[in-house]
Design an enzyme around this catalytic site. Structure first.
Site, PDB file in Angstrom:
ATOM      1  N   ASP A 130       2.559  14.616   4.276  1.00 19.70           N
ATOM      2  CA  ASP A 130       1.484  14.414   3.303  1.00 19.70           C
ATOM      3  C   ASP A 130       0.636  13.177   3.637  1.00 19.70           C
ATOM      4  OD1 ASP A 130       0.074  14.769   0.673  1.00 19.70           O
ATOM      5  OD2 ASP A 130       1.640  16.317   0.555  1.00 19.70           O
ATOM      6  N   HIS A 131      -0.272  12.829   2.747  1.00 19.51           N
ATOM      7  CA  HIS A 131      -1.311  11.828   3.029  1.00 19.51           C
ATOM      8  C   HIS A 131      -0.757  10.480   3.483  1.00 19.51           C
ATOM      9  CE1 HIS A 131      -0.560   9.367  -0.563  1.00 19.51           C
ATOM     10  NE2 HIS A 131      -0.135  10.518  -1.054  1.00 19.51           N
ATOM     11  N   ASP A 132      -1.482   9.832   4.371  1.00 22.91           N
ATOM     12  CA  ASP A 132      -1.256   8.428   4.754  1.00 22.91           C
ATOM     13  C   ASP A 132       0.109   8.161   5.383  1.00 22.91           C
ATOM     14  OD1 ASP A 132      -3.803   7.267   3.677  1.00 22.91           O
ATOM     15  OD2 ASP A 132      -2.995   8.066   1.801  1.00 22.91           O
ATOM     16  N   CYS A 133       0.669   9.149   6.053  1.00 25.35           N
ATOM     17  CA  CYS A 133       1.943   8.916   6.750  1.00 25.35           C
ATOM     18  C   CYS A 133       1.694   8.475   8.190  1.00 25.35           C
ATOM     19  CB  CYS A 133       2.779  10.196   6.787  1.00 25.35           C
ATOM     20  SG  CYS A 133       3.487  10.645   5.199  1.00 25.35           S
TER      21      CYS A 133
ATOM     22  N   GLY B  63       2.468   8.507   2.204  1.00 28.95           N
ATOM     23  CA  GLY B  63       2.656   7.096   2.512  1.00 28.95           C
ATOM     24  C   GLY B  63       3.970   6.742   3.178  1.00 28.95           C
TER      25      GLY B  63
END
Ligand code: JB3
Length: 212
Positions: A139-142, A159
Site C-alpha cells: 500500500d501507499h508510501d512503502c 507506510g
C-alpha cells in the site's frame, strides 16, 4: 525497440517471468541454466542455450538480463548473480506483468519483478532486484529494499519500511507503519504488528522472534 532479454535460471521462478515477459511482448534471446541437463530444453517455448558462460557471447549493450533465480541457494544466489553481472556492465530488465496495478509515481529499481495480480499503491519505492510476487499488495508510501522477496499473497499496509535482503513469506501481513530491518525473514502467514530488528526471523500471529 528494447533489446532482447536473456533469462538466468530455468526453474519455477524463471517460468513465471517468461510468462510475464511474453504477455508484455518482450523479445527473448534465450535462457541459461547451471544444470547441463537443461541444455536443449525450453521454458514455455524459450530455449535453454547453455550456462552462465553463454552470457559473455552477448555484448552488454545488445541484451538485457532477467534474474530468473528465486529463493534457491545460501548465501543468496539471486543477489550474487545480480551483483556479478552488474559489475560486468550488464543491465537487468524490470519485469511488470500486464495485470499488475502500479500507481503512476511508484519507483521501481533496476531488475525489479512485479508478478501477476500485484497492487503497488502510490509513492512506493521498490529497491533493485526485488521480487513482488504473485497477488501481493503493497500500500501507499512503502519502501522495499534491494534484493527483498515479497512472496505470493503478502499484504503490506501503508507506510511500511522493509530493508534489503529480506524474505517476507507467503501470505504474511504487515500492519501500517512497521519497520523491518535488513536481512530479516518473516514467516509465511505471520502478522507483523511491531518493528522487526535486522537479521532476525519472526513467525506467528502476532509475529515473534524465533531466531537471531
Ligand atoms: O514461491 C514461488 C512463487 N516461487 C519460488 C521462487 C521465488 O523461488 C519457487 O517456488 C522456488 O522456491 C524458487 O524458484 P527458483 O529459484 O526458480 O527455483 P528452482 O525451481 O529450484 O530453479 C532454480 C534453477 O536455477 C535450477 O534450474 C538451477 O539449475 C538454476 N541455477 C542454480 N544456480 C542456476 C544457477 N542457473 C544459472 N543460470 N546460474 C546459476 O548460478
Amino acid at each position: 525497440m528494447s533489446a532482447p532479454v536473456l533469462i538466468l535460471g530455468a526453474g519455477g521462478h524463471a517460468k513465471v517471468l517468461v510468462e510475464a515477459l511474453l504477455a508484455d511482448g518482450a523479445l527473448m534471446a534465450g535462457v541459461v541454466d547451471a544444470d547441463p541437463g537443461r541444455l536443449g530444453q525450453s521454458v514455455l517455448g524459450v530455449p535453454v542455450i547453455g550456462d552462465d558462460r553463454v552470457v559473455e557471447d552477448f555484448p552488454c549493450d545488445t541484451v538485457r538480463l532477467v534474474n530468473g533465480i528465486g529463493s534457491v541457494g545460501l548465501p543468496n544466489l539471486r543477489t550474487s548473480i545480480f551483483e556479478r553481472f552488474s559489475e560486468c556492465g550488464y543491465r537487468f530488465a524490470t519485469v511488470v506483468h500486464p495485470s499488475a496495478v502500479v500507481a503512476s509515481d511508484v519507483e521501481l529499481g533496476e531488475g525489479v519483478q512485479v508478478m501477476a495480480g500485484v497492487v503497488l499503491q502510490p509513492s512506493c519505492r521498490i529497491g533493485r532486484n526485488a521480487i513482488i510476487n504473485t497477488r501481493a499488495s503493497v500500500d501507499h508510501d512503502c519502501t522495499i529494499g534491494d534484493h527483498t522477496h515479497i512472496a505470493p499473497g503478502v499484504t503490506v499496509s501503508g507506510g511500511v519500511t522493509i530493508g534489503s535482503g529480506c524474505h517476507v513469506g507467503t501470505g504474511a501481513t504487515l500492519i501500517q507503519g512497521v519497520r523491518v530491518g535488513d536481512g530479516s525473514v518473516i514467516g509465511a502467514g505471520a502478522v507483523v504488528t511491531k518493528d522487526v530488528a535486522a537479521g532476525v526471523t519472526v513467525v506467528g500471529v502476532p509475529a515473534k522472534v524465533v531466531m537471531r
